[in-house]
Motif scaffolding. Structure first.
Motif, PDB file in Angstrom:
ATOM      1  N   GLN A  81       9.387  11.324   0.835  1.00 19.92           N
ATOM      2  CA  GLN A  81       7.970  11.260   1.482  1.00 19.92           C
ATOM      3  C   GLN A  81       7.579   9.705   1.277  1.00 19.92           C
ATOM      4  O   GLN A  81       8.281   8.955   0.502  1.00 19.92           O
ATOM      5  N   VAL A  82       6.565   9.301   2.005  1.00 24.20           N
ATOM      6  CA  VAL A  82       5.835   7.957   1.680  1.00 24.20           C
ATOM      7  C   VAL A  82       5.296   8.386   0.376  1.00 24.20           C
ATOM      8  O   VAL A  82       4.600   9.118   0.329  1.00 24.20           O
TER       9      VAL A  82
ATOM     10  N   GLU B 129       0.838  -1.340  -0.156  1.00 28.10           N
ATOM     11  CA  GLU B 129      -0.037  -0.091  -0.060  1.00 28.10           C
ATOM     12  C   GLU B 129       0.836   1.151  -0.043  1.00 28.10           C
ATOM     13  O   GLU B 129       0.588   2.273  -0.550  1.00 28.10           O
ATOM     14  N   THR B 130       1.836   1.435   0.557  1.00 29.84           N
ATOM     15  CA  THR B 130       2.857   2.381   0.843  1.00 29.84           C
ATOM     16  C   THR B 130       4.321   1.943   0.902  1.00 29.84           C
ATOM     17  O   THR B 130       4.564   1.067   1.163  1.00 29.84           O
TER      18      THR B 130
ATOM     19  N   LEU C 233      13.869  -0.381   1.427  1.00 29.44           N
ATOM     20  CA  LEU C 233      12.469  -0.044   1.270  1.00 29.44           C
ATOM     21  C   LEU C 233      11.761  -0.402   2.708  1.00 29.44           C
ATOM     22  O   LEU C 233      11.998  -1.563   3.123  1.00 29.44           O
ATOM     23  N   SER C 234      10.781   0.479   3.184  1.00 31.94           N
ATOM     24  CA  SER C 234      10.015   0.317   4.383  1.00 31.94           C
ATOM     25  C   SER C 234       8.713   0.067   3.807  1.00 31.94           C
ATOM     26  O   SER C 234       8.203   1.350   3.199  1.00 31.94           O
ATOM     27  N   LEU C 235       7.914  -0.985   3.832  1.00 30.02           N
ATOM     28  CA  LEU C 235       6.525  -1.105   3.261  1.00 30.02           C
ATOM     29  C   LEU C 235       5.581  -1.304   4.106  1.00 30.02           C
ATOM     30  O   LEU C 235       5.538  -1.694   5.271  1.00 30.02           O
ATOM     31  N   THR C 236       4.198  -0.787   3.898  1.00 30.22           N
ATOM     32  CA  THR C 236       3.146  -1.146   4.588  1.00 30.22           C
ATOM     33  C   THR C 236       2.078  -1.964   3.424  1.00 30.22           C
ATOM     34  O   THR C 236       2.204  -1.635   2.351  1.00 30.22           O
ATOM     35  N   LEU C 237       1.705  -3.048   4.096  1.00 26.37           N
ATOM     36  CA  LEU C 237       0.780  -3.739   3.082  1.00 26.37           C
ATOM     37  C   LEU C 237      -0.733  -4.120   3.449  1.00 26.37           C
ATOM     38  O   LEU C 237      -0.804  -3.736   4.653  1.00 26.37           O
TER      39      LEU C 237
ATOM     40  N   TYR D 144      12.141   4.291  -5.468  1.00 26.42           N
ATOM     41  CA  TYR D 144      12.773   5.493  -5.909  1.00 26.42           C
ATOM     42  C   TYR D 144      12.339   6.783  -5.795  1.00 26.42           C
ATOM     43  O   TYR D 144      13.120   8.008  -5.384  1.00 26.42           O
ATOM     44  N   LYS D 145      10.877   6.903  -6.076  1.00 23.90           N
ATOM     45  CA  LYS D 145      10.369   8.149  -6.024  1.00 23.90           C
ATOM     46  C   LYS D 145      10.419   8.762  -4.588  1.00 23.90           C
ATOM     47  O   LYS D 145      10.688   9.848  -4.335  1.00 23.90           O
ATOM     48  N   SER D 146      10.106   7.881  -3.589  1.00 21.75           N
ATOM     49  CA  SER D 146      10.024   8.218  -2.213  1.00 21.75           C
ATOM     50  C   SER D 146      11.599   8.685  -1.910  1.00 21.75           C
ATOM     51  O   SER D 146      11.716   9.689  -1.142  1.00 21.75           O
TER      52      SER D 146
END
Lengths: 164, 394
Positions: free
Chosen positions: B376-377, B214-215, B239-243, B369-371
């Protein structure tokens, strides 16, 4: 069994001996908390150790997870370009950890269940003055972690470590 | 097509991962390598490397991809073209009705990823991007999660760090200025390593969790190699992700230097569940071996492959394997990723790393890469307002 103060001592001596060159990245995952209220202070403590090993102040942090779920992660970027990924979870009677420190010329690895969080001491060891400073630093970091968890966004820090 | 037999067309040859994939496909008794091809307008050096590899394998080289794809004895295409060309070739092969086995990541361009998925699904062919998802230790992680032994999964932490390349040459002391869109290309001495290696870790997270990302919060760095720094490509990233469902994940991907690990690198998964946690590593359990042999030393630097990307160049400089660790392995577990794909074709089922999943990993990496560039997240999915990556050869 050894605790994190012993781990810190050994890691610090190894880094001071220039065994791996300039330390650049810390990856530390620990299943170490005995209860959910311990999660944030322990994560903040891990941050204090990482800061010490990297000899740098974090410039931005981003926290994910939740204490209720028994797990928190913290991504940190430091002023000199270093970074860290720290994670803390409940031990569930079987504490374990995995630590990787990448240096410019080498790396340090530690994995297993023989190093636990601690028995009542925070980063800095038994010295009372250092321990007081560590507690203060830990409290500040817990507040920053809370801010990131609440906003679901990274939080920038000033060079002194405070929120700008 | 004769029963259970597949003619395989290779696209691109030496100094690509085709050096490995072709041998794995050739070793599968259901496959026959029928030829090697590429786009007609590839640079002369690429054409020469293709011819050389066709000669190595004693198969014909067909310089016109359209003619090769028109052949009825071609059923499967193994695509190892440069990153910038890979996605469009995948779509072209699928449109020609061929099953596609594609190098990782499938493409750095969102539009090419979408086109490849559409072509595969329109043609009804099977597709698979190369991954490490089917390695025994990764499957063990999946089985543990599915067993419920750890309770509900709350977090996954994965590292894929390759111990290759002459590290210690980067200029340190300041944060990397990440650019977006990122430069994604294969130079002789550098690749975008979060993209090229982090994709493995991301594949583990998506397969093991079975949930959508998700993020994304990402960070890239130049820690080890002057060449990566000079070409403005990261040698390390995370990467740090939320799912979905509150699950969190972190991954690292990078190239950390020859001397930074006693084996091929730090490849590990840490699973966190509501009832317990589990740490798994490609290098555990292992035998540790110490003897009177001279200590391992890095290979000589090959001028066409200073980072040790490719098998043939490392053979030329007589690169030796590290022998300190001997992870326990069961010979019966050693099924190649390519054979897993052939299984999917034969059994008429989708690969867990099909074109759609591969496209999803491209999108997550680009979000990272965008983050990294914006601090930003980034929320998924990405807007289809551009390709989000810049190449040098497309």
């Amino acid at each position: 069994m050894y605790d994190w103060t012993v781990l810190n001592q050994t890691v610090s001596e190894t880094l001071a001996g220039d065994a791996v060159g300039a330390p650049l990245f810390v990856r530390w995952t620990a299943a170490a908390a005995l209860s959910t209220p311990e999660l944030k202070p322990l994560l903040a403590e891990m941050s204090a150790y990482a800061e010490s090993w990297l000899s740098a102040r974090p410039r931005r942090i981003y926290a994910t997870g939740s204490s209720d779920a028994g797990h928190l992660s913290l991504a940190l970027e430091y002023a000199n370009g270093q970074s860290a990924l720290l994670a803390i979870s409940l031990a569930h009677d079987h504490p374990s950890m995995n630590l990787v420190i990448l240096g410019a010329r080498g790396a340090i690895y530690q994995t297993g269940s023989q190093v636990t969080a601690r028995a009542g001491s925070l980063a800095g060891g038994a010295d009372e003055k250092r321990q007081h400073a560590a507690v203060s630093s830990t409290s500040q970091m817990v507040a920053v972690i809370d801010k990131s968890l609440f906003s679901k966004q990274p939080v920038s820090l000033s060079p002194s470590g405070d929120q700008p | 097509m004769s029963s259970q037999q597949f003619g395989v067309l290779l696209i691109s040859g030496r100094l690509t991962h085709q050096e490995n994939y072709a041998l794995n496909l050739r070793d599968d008794p259901r496959c026959t390598l029928v030829g090697l091809s590429d786009e007609k307008d590839v640079p002369p050096e690429r054409a020469q490397l293709n011819k050389q590899f066709a000669e190595d394998l004693d198969i014909p080289y067909w310089p016109d991809l359209d003619e090769a794809l028109a052949r009825e004895d071609v059923h499967v295409v193994s695509i190892c073209a440069d990153p910038e060309r890979r996605g469009r070739i995948a779509a072209r092969c699928a449109d020609a009705g061929k099953h596609i086995y594609v190098d990782k990541p499938m493409t750095p361009y969102l539009s090419h990823a979408d086109d490849a998925v559409a072509a595969v699904e329109r043609a009804g062919v099977r597709s698979q991007m190369f991954s490490s998802n089917h390695q025994p230790w990764v499957n063990q992680a999946l089985q543990v999660v599915e067993s419920g032994e750890l309770g509900e999964l709350t977090a996954i932490h994965v590292d894929n760090l390759f111990a290759k390349g002459p590290n210690g040459t980067a200029v340190l002391g300041a944060p990397r200025r990440a650019v977006y869109p990122p430069v994604i290309s294969n130079f002789v001495d550098a690749k975008a390593e979060l993209y090229a290696i982090g994709v493995y870790a991301l594949g583990f997270v998506c397969m093991i969790s079975g949930r959508a990302v998700e993020t994304v919060f990402g960070s890239t760095a130049n820690y080890f190699f002057e060449a990566h720094q000079r070409r403005n490509m990261e040698d390390f990233g995370f990467l740090s992700l939320t799912l979905e469902g509150g699950l969190t994940a972190t991954i690292t991907g990078g190239r950390i230097g020859w001397a930074s690990h006693p084996a091929g690198g730090s490849n590990q998964i840490h699973l966190i569940g509501a009832k317990g946690s589990l740490f798994l590593s490609a290098n555990r359990p292992t035998l540790e071996i110490y003897n009177a042999d001279p200590p391992w030393t890095p290979p000589e630097i090959h001028p066409r492959d200073p980072m040790g990307f490719w098998r043939t160049t490392q053979e030329e400089v007589r690169g030796q394997p590290k022998r300190t660790l001997a992870p326990l392995s069961n010979a019966l577990e050693g099924r190649s990723d390519a054979s897993y794909f052939i299984d999917c074709i034969v059994e008429e089922r989708e690969s867990g790393m099909n074109a759609r999943q591969a496209a999803s990993l491209t999108e997550i990496l680009l979000a990272g890469y965008k983050s990294a560039a914006q601090g930003q997240v980034v929320k998924m999915p990405l807007a289809r307002d551009g390709d989000h990556a810049q190449g040098t050869q497309a």
